[in-house]
Write a protein that holds these residues in place. Sequence first.
Motif, short mmCIF file in Angstrom:
data_model
loop_
_atom_site.label_atom_id
_atom_site.label_comp_id
_atom_site.label_asym_id
_atom_site.label_seq_id
_atom_site.Cartn_x
_atom_site.Cartn_y
_atom_site.Cartn_z
N ASP A 1 25.15 -18.95 17.53
CA ASP A 1 25.50 -20.17 16.25
C ASP A 1 25.82 -19.18 14.98
O ASP A 1 25.09 -19.50 14.01
CB ASP A 1 24.28 -20.79 16.01
N GLY A 2 26.29 -17.91 15.16
CA GLY A 2 26.72 -17.51 13.83
C GLY A 2 25.76 -16.55 13.44
O GLY A 2 25.54 -15.71 12.55
N VAL A 3 24.37 -16.49 13.87
CA VAL A 3 23.39 -15.59 13.75
C VAL A 3 23.06 -14.61 14.77
O VAL A 3 23.22 -14.81 15.86
CB VAL A 3 21.97 -16.31 13.68
N ARG A 4 22.95 -13.31 14.00
CA ARG A 4 23.00 -12.21 14.82
C ARG A 4 21.54 -12.15 15.50
O ARG A 4 20.58 -12.14 14.91
CB ARG A 4 22.98 -10.95 14.11
N LEU A 5 21.66 -11.70 16.91
CA LEU A 5 20.31 -11.89 17.82
C LEU A 5 19.80 -10.17 17.25
O LEU A 5 20.38 -9.14 17.37
CB LEU A 5 20.65 -11.58 19.32
N ARG A 6 18.41 -10.48 16.87
CA ARG A 6 17.52 -9.06 16.27
C ARG A 6 16.26 -9.45 17.13
O ARG A 6 15.83 -10.06 17.68
CB ARG A 6 17.44 -9.21 15.07
N ALA A 7 15.67 -8.25 17.51
CA ALA A 7 14.39 -7.98 17.99
C ALA A 7 13.48 -8.57 17.21
O ALA A 7 13.51 -8.55 15.94
CB ALA A 7 13.95 -6.67 18.25
N SER A 8 12.21 -9.29 17.86
CA SER A 8 11.03 -9.73 17.17
C SER A 8 10.35 -8.84 16.42
O SER A 8 10.33 -7.64 17.16
CB SER A 8 10.39 -10.52 17.98
N HIS A 9 9.88 -8.99 15.31
CA HIS A 9 8.99 -8.01 14.75
C HIS A 9 7.81 -7.96 15.73
O HIS A 9 7.53 -8.70 16.36
CB HIS A 9 8.48 -8.54 13.37
N SER A 10 7.28 -6.67 15.69
CA SER A 10 5.97 -6.46 16.69
C SER A 10 4.62 -7.46 16.38
O SER A 10 4.28 -8.02 17.13
CB SER A 10 5.66 -5.28 16.81
N VAL A 11 4.54 -7.96 15.11
CA VAL A 11 3.71 -8.97 14.72
C VAL A 11 3.94 -10.42 15.42
O VAL A 11 2.70 -10.79 15.77
CB VAL A 11 3.75 -9.11 13.15
N ARG A 12 5.15 -10.73 15.47
CA ARG A 12 5.31 -11.83 16.21
C ARG A 12 5.35 -11.72 17.60
O ARG A 12 4.76 -12.71 18.33
CB ARG A 12 6.94 -12.28 15.99
#
Length: 312
Positions: free
Chosen positions: A258-269
């Motif tokens: 949906d137009g938002v780049r997929l990024r890795a979760s922060h390790s805190v999440r």
Amino acid sequence: MEAIPVGVRDRFAAAVRFHELTPADRRDSRKDGATKVVFRTPDDHLIESVILRIQSGRSSLCVSSQTGCVGGCRFCATGRIKGGRNLTSAEVLDQVVRVGEILAAEGRRLRNVVLMGMGEPLLNEDVVCSALAALRGHDGFNLSGRHLLVSTLGIPDAIRRLAAKFPQVGLAVSLHSARQTVRDDLMPLARRWPLGELRQAILDANTLQDRTVMIEVLMLDGVTDTETDQAALIEWLTGLRVHVNLIPFNPVGDVALDGVRLRASHSVRIQSMLEALKAASFTTTRRRSLGSDIGAACGQLAGDQSEQSQPA
Ligand code: SF4
């Protein structure tokens, strides 16, 4: 073979093809002992297998079941290959034979085989079942069913059949999200099998097998790692006998949802998801993906080929 006359031996060697696959490339990780082996099929497709070396001297192998994949999962390089085909059982098994030779030369033994490489194994179900039978058989590779694992995007009827046929073989289901709309966006092919049907199939597998089903959740920033995702996941999993594996995202180029780049979760999440699942009494682990520096980690296989089409 020494009792057999040389001429007969030569004729035999000329007539029998011992390998289906030809090694085409090899990349060794500088970080973690993983190796990616690229094989060429007789009709010129390139497929990849990944060796994961464990310190004990035993090793695992991730094998491919197709030369591409119609799954089309947004986070996966293999899903971008067009014109793929199912591998034959000889091609699936030759990955094990060839890698067994590499490991034997290092004084290592192959202990685990996971069908988690290129392709959706349960779209090549007959071949996968015959390969599993050969891997387990005493006159085959003699591996314990407990050391075999099939990873699927979640095809309910095929999950039931596999669980019934191989009660000891592990099943891993790529769930990624327990929210239907998010899962539909991430995994276009999986829309055919809604989450309710998939959950029922896992419940059935739990009664057919005496081991837990692994549930894989790819940790994507703001997509699968929010508090809403935690709550949906816990609700969906409640009542199932599962082990949850949280997978850090390995980027495969610029991919957007949906137009938002997929990024890795922060390790805190990731840690927060892990703790929430543990608090809800689910055995949960965080996968340490090996081979990311050689394009061999989860989702990265065939990254070099994925913008091209394979031969028809
Ligand atoms: S993640 Fe699996 S099912 Fe999805 S496109 Fe990649 S290989 Fe196919």
